[in-house]
Design a protein around this motif. Structure first.
Motif, PDB file in Angstrom:
ATOM      1  N   SER A 109     -23.418  31.953  17.602  1.00 10.96           N
ATOM      2  CA  SER A 109     -24.796  31.862  17.094  1.00 10.96           C
ATOM      3  C   SER A 109     -25.797  32.403  18.114  1.00 10.96           C
ATOM      4  CB  SER A 109     -25.138  30.418  16.730  1.00 10.96           C
ATOM      5  OG  SER A 109     -25.114  29.581  17.868  1.00 10.96           O
ATOM      6  N   ALA A 110     -25.416  32.423  19.391  1.00  5.85           N
ATOM      7  CA  ALA A 110     -26.301  32.977  20.417  1.00  5.85           C
ATOM      8  C   ALA A 110     -26.482  34.482  20.248  1.00  5.85           C
ATOM      9  CB  ALA A 110     -25.738  32.675  21.808  1.00  5.85           C
ATOM     10  N   PHE A 111     -25.575  35.133  19.500  1.00  2.00           N
ATOM     11  CA  PHE A 111     -25.650  36.580  19.306  1.00  2.00           C
ATOM     12  C   PHE A 111     -26.119  36.952  17.898  1.00  2.00           C
ATOM     13  CE2 PHE A 111     -22.436  35.610  22.474  1.00  2.00           C
ATOM     14  CZ  PHE A 111     -22.792  36.450  23.525  1.00  2.00           C
ATOM     15  N   SER A 112     -26.699  35.987  17.187  1.00  8.29           N
ATOM     16  CA  SER A 112     -27.141  36.225  15.812  1.00  8.29           C
ATOM     17  C   SER A 112     -28.157  37.366  15.751  1.00  8.29           C
ATOM     18  CB  SER A 112     -27.770  34.961  15.228  1.00  8.29           C
ATOM     19  OG  SER A 112     -26.841  33.893  15.220  1.00  8.29           O
ATOM     20  N   PRO A 113     -27.872  38.402  14.941  1.00  7.18           N
ATOM     21  CA  PRO A 113     -28.798  39.529  14.859  1.00  7.18           C
ATOM     22  C   PRO A 113     -29.983  39.269  13.942  1.00  7.18           C
ATOM     23  CG  PRO A 113     -26.892  39.942  13.478  1.00  7.18           C
ATOM     24  CD  PRO A 113     -26.626  38.649  14.184  1.00  7.18           C
ATOM     25  N   THR A 117     -27.737  35.220   9.509  1.00  9.70           N
ATOM     26  CA  THR A 117     -26.549  35.004  10.343  1.00  9.70           C
ATOM     27  C   THR A 117     -26.677  33.731  11.165  1.00  9.70           C
ATOM     28  OG1 THR A 117     -26.255  37.406  10.520  1.00  9.70           O
ATOM     29  CG2 THR A 117     -25.051  36.037  12.086  1.00  9.70           C
ATOM     30  N   LEU A 118     -27.864  33.510  11.719  1.00  9.33           N
ATOM     31  CA  LEU A 118     -28.104  32.302  12.505  1.00  9.33           C
ATOM     32  C   LEU A 118     -27.912  31.053  11.648  1.00  9.33           C
ATOM     33  CD1 LEU A 118     -29.032  31.005  15.184  1.00  9.33           C
ATOM     34  CD2 LEU A 118     -31.386  31.170  14.330  1.00  9.33           C
ATOM     35  N   ILE A 119     -28.435  31.083  10.433  1.00 11.34           N
ATOM     36  CA  ILE A 119     -28.319  29.943   9.521  1.00 11.34           C
ATOM     37  C   ILE A 119     -26.850  29.660   9.197  1.00 11.34           C
ATOM     38  CG2 ILE A 119     -28.728  29.197   7.137  1.00 11.34           C
ATOM     39  CD1 ILE A 119     -31.116  28.814   8.945  1.00 11.34           C
ATOM     40  N   LEU A 120     -26.091  30.699   8.907  1.00 15.34           N
ATOM     41  CA  LEU A 120     -24.675  30.520   8.568  1.00 15.34           C
ATOM     42  C   LEU A 120     -23.897  29.933   9.741  1.00 15.34           C
ATOM     43  CD1 LEU A 120     -23.959  33.827   6.582  1.00 15.34           C
ATOM     44  CD2 LEU A 120     -24.129  31.504   5.655  1.00 15.34           C
ATOM     45  N   LEU A 121     -24.126  30.473  10.946  1.00 15.24           N
ATOM     46  CA  LEU A 121     -23.388  29.995  12.117  1.00 15.24           C
ATOM     47  C   LEU A 121     -23.798  28.585  12.514  1.00 15.24           C
ATOM     48  CD1 LEU A 121     -23.343  33.275  14.252  1.00 15.24           C
ATOM     49  CD2 LEU A 121     -21.379  32.146  13.182  1.00 15.24           C
ATOM     50  N   ARG A 122     -25.083  28.260  12.397  1.00 16.87           N
ATOM     51  CA  ARG A 122     -25.524  26.904  12.734  1.00 16.87           C
ATOM     52  C   ARG A 122     -25.004  25.885  11.726  1.00 16.87           C
ATOM     53  NH1 ARG A 122     -25.802  26.500  17.593  1.00 16.87           N
ATOM     54  NH2 ARG A 122     -26.756  24.455  17.321  1.00 16.87           N
ATOM     55  N   SER A 123     -24.831  26.289  10.474  1.00 20.72           N
ATOM     56  CA  SER A 123     -24.250  25.382   9.479  1.00 20.72           C
ATOM     57  C   SER A 123     -22.784  25.103   9.830  1.00 20.72           C
ATOM     58  CB  SER A 123     -24.370  25.955   8.070  1.00 20.72           C
ATOM     59  OG  SER A 123     -23.618  27.152   7.942  1.00 20.72           O
ATOM     60  N   LEU A 124     -22.091  26.125  10.359  1.00 19.79           N
ATOM     61  CA  LEU A 124     -20.717  25.923  10.807  1.00 19.79           C
ATOM     62  C   LEU A 124     -20.660  25.014  12.036  1.00 19.79           C
ATOM     63  CD1 LEU A 124     -19.156  29.493  10.404  1.00 19.79           C
ATOM     64  CD2 LEU A 124     -18.692  27.456   9.022  1.00 19.79           C
ATOM     65  N   TRP A 179     -33.900  31.455  24.048  1.00 17.95           N
ATOM     66  CA  TRP A 179     -33.106  30.547  23.208  1.00 17.95           C
ATOM     67  C   TRP A 179     -31.639  30.966  23.087  1.00 17.95           C
ATOM     68  CZ3 TRP A 179     -30.961  32.573  18.721  1.00 17.95           C
ATOM     69  CH2 TRP A 179     -31.489  33.782  18.243  1.00 17.95           C
ATOM     70  N   ARG A 180     -31.341  32.264  23.178  1.00 13.92           N
ATOM     71  CA  ARG A 180     -29.952  32.703  23.036  1.00 13.92           C
ATOM     72  C   ARG A 180     -29.073  32.148  24.160  1.00 13.92           C
ATOM     73  NH1 ARG A 180     -29.330  36.664  19.160  1.00 13.92           N
ATOM     74  NH2 ARG A 180     -31.251  37.733  18.482  1.00 13.92           N
TER      75      ARG A 180
END
Length: 495
Positions: A109-113, A117-124, A179-180
């Motif tokens: 999630s630190a590399f979310s473009p 993508t950030l939302i999907l990875l943070r939900s995981l 934040w990344r």
């Protein structure tokens, strides 16, 4: 206990009592504690990442809130799912999967473009974090009954370490690196769980419940070796076999679990092999219904209040557009880091209070008193107050809610039998995530809309109702042995 011609026998509780709390449990505590630190860090960073991403990507306030909400949504699903996996396939497999999901998605999630993508990875990440109760139940099942309250409070201290460490990390990393870097660094503790996974033992209570007595004895012998103690003499038996023998053949010798027999018949009353729906039905059975429903209400109130107070700490100090003498400036972010950092230390006296109260006053009385005390601290915040006074009141409220949160995570695994312990705590944690998803709407949205009085009163009501629910719990578990089967419990359907 002598059982006919078979000689002496002992249960897992007898074994743990004889083996004591030693080096083995310390190692288990550290391992499980790292997982607790990881979850605390991932939760605390939500206070910092949302505003930073909103500024960087020009997000709306709703999009910012969604970054937090999806984590809780993932936790809601994960807490229920991983509890079932853990009860069916073992505690070790449960936290292996959750640690893998959390570490991988947290780092990526630190590399979310982009925002999606950030939302999907943070939900995981939330999905993985939902497995937190598996680690607490795993540790609990290695602790002798007389020491359980004290050591579970010490275990909870790892959460406080995580919150303080994350607040410190954010204060250092965010202004310079952004934040990344915070997301990437915060995912590292979970990786340690994976590195040392091969060394972790399965719960002997779970193994015995499954009929894998040889494996259970091997684990107990490892505990004895590391602790420098000895197992009781005799043969290991399970609680459910004692119950069946007393009911079906009270005058005959009890059929014992021997190390030579690795599989036994699991009674119909056991639910360790049932699916999720069946497990949920057991949680709502006459024996558990009252405890389960009240537990759901208190978990909801705890999460709503705890995460709400974390968010209120930054929202009420330096960010209120409704107070003309407090204008938002570039320095407001620094105030946020400082406020959250200071408030995190409120959990230290909260833990000390928990350690004293949990085995002195009992679980129920400790929680109810602290919920009501939290209401007292929050009441003055219905009015706009100076920043210093606001911080003091929030500090006091945070102490109280830390006690209730700590004791609740001790009490919850104790009221469920081994067969549905992680499922029961997992479902309750899922309900808590609903509280976590809703609290930003109160702590952030209402305060931003200049409705601070309404927001605080809502927190008051939730805390008050939670304290009342605690008083109606049917059992006090202080000093009691853990139960393995539903049939060993008394019905609590008088709700």
């Amino acid at each position: 206990m002598t059982m006919g011609d078979e000689g002496r026998s002992y249960t897992v509780d007898d074994a743990l009592l004889a083996l004591g709390f030693g080096k083995f449990q310390i190692l288990v505590l550290v391992y499980a504690g790292i997982g607790w630190i990881s979850e605390a860090m991932e939760m605390m960073l939500l206070s910092f990442v949302g505003p930073a991403v909103q500024s960087a990507w020009n997000l709306s306030s709703h999009q910012e809130s969604f970054i937090t909400s999806v984590v809780f949504a993932g936790m809601l699903i994960g807490a229920y799912s991983w509890g079932i996996v853990s009860d069916q396939h073992g505690r070790r497999k449960g936290f292996l999967i959750t640690a893998t999901v959390t570490a991988t998605s947290g780092f990526l999630s630190a590399f979310s473009p982009n925002y999606i993508t950030l939302i999907l990875l943070r939900s995981l990440v939330g999905l993985g974090l939902g497995g937190g109760p598996v680690l607490s139940s795993w540790f609990l099942e290695f602790v002798p009954a007389p020491n359980r309250g004290t050591w579970m409070v010490i275990f909870s201290a790892f959460w406080t370490v995580g919150t303080i460490f994350e607040a410190s990390l954010a204060w250092i990393v965010m202004p310079k690196l952004g934040w990344r870097w915070l997301l990437a660094l915060s995912s590292l503790p979970t990786s340690f769980l994976l590195l040392f996974y091969k060394m972790t033992p399965e719960s002997p209570r779970y193994l015995c419940l499954k009929g894998r007595t040889t494996d259970a004895i091997n684990v107990l012998e490892t505990i004895a070796r590391l602790n420098g103690t000895k197992l009781p003499s005799g043969i290991l038996i399970s609680d459910h076999q004692i119950e069946l023998q007393n009911i079906d053949n009270p005058s005959e010798d009890t059929v014992l679990l021997s190390p030579r027999k690795n599989e036994v018949e699991i009674p119909k009353g056991m639910v360790s092999n049932l699916g999720g729906i069946s497990s949920l039905q057991v949680l709502l059975s006459p024996e558990l219904r009252r405890s389960t429903l009240l537990l759901w209400a208190v978990f909801f109130g705890n999460a709503f209040s705890y995460y709400g107070l974390v968010l209120l700490t930054s929202e009420l100090n330096g960010h209120s557009k409704c107070m003309p003498h407090k204008l938002e400036t570039e320095k407001s972010q620094d105030v946020s880091y400082k406020s959250v950092f200071i408030a995190s230390f409120a959990e230290l006296p909260g833990l000390l209070l928990s350690a004293v109260a949990v085995d002195k006053l009992g679980r129920k009385l400790s929680m109810s008193i602290m919920f009501f005390m939290c209401c007292i601290f929050l009441l003055p915040l219905t009015f706009y107050l100076p920043e210093d006074l606001t911080t003091v009141l929030l500090f006091g409220a945070r102490i109280c809610i830390t006690v209730t949160f700590t004791v609740m995570y001790i009490y919850a695994p104790e009221i469920y039998p081994t067969s549905v312990r992680t499922t029961g705590v997992g479902v309750a944690s899922s309900v808590a995530r609903i509280g976590g998803m809703l609290c930003p709407l109160v702590a952030v949205a209402l305060v931003h809309a200049c409705h601070q009085t309404v927001a605080v009163l809502l927190f008051e009501i939730i805390a008050l109702l939670s304290g009342i629910c605690v008083m109606f719990f049917p059992v006090e578990t202080m000093g009691q042995e853990l139960q393995d089967t539903v049939s060993s419990l008394k019905p609590t359907n008088n709700v």
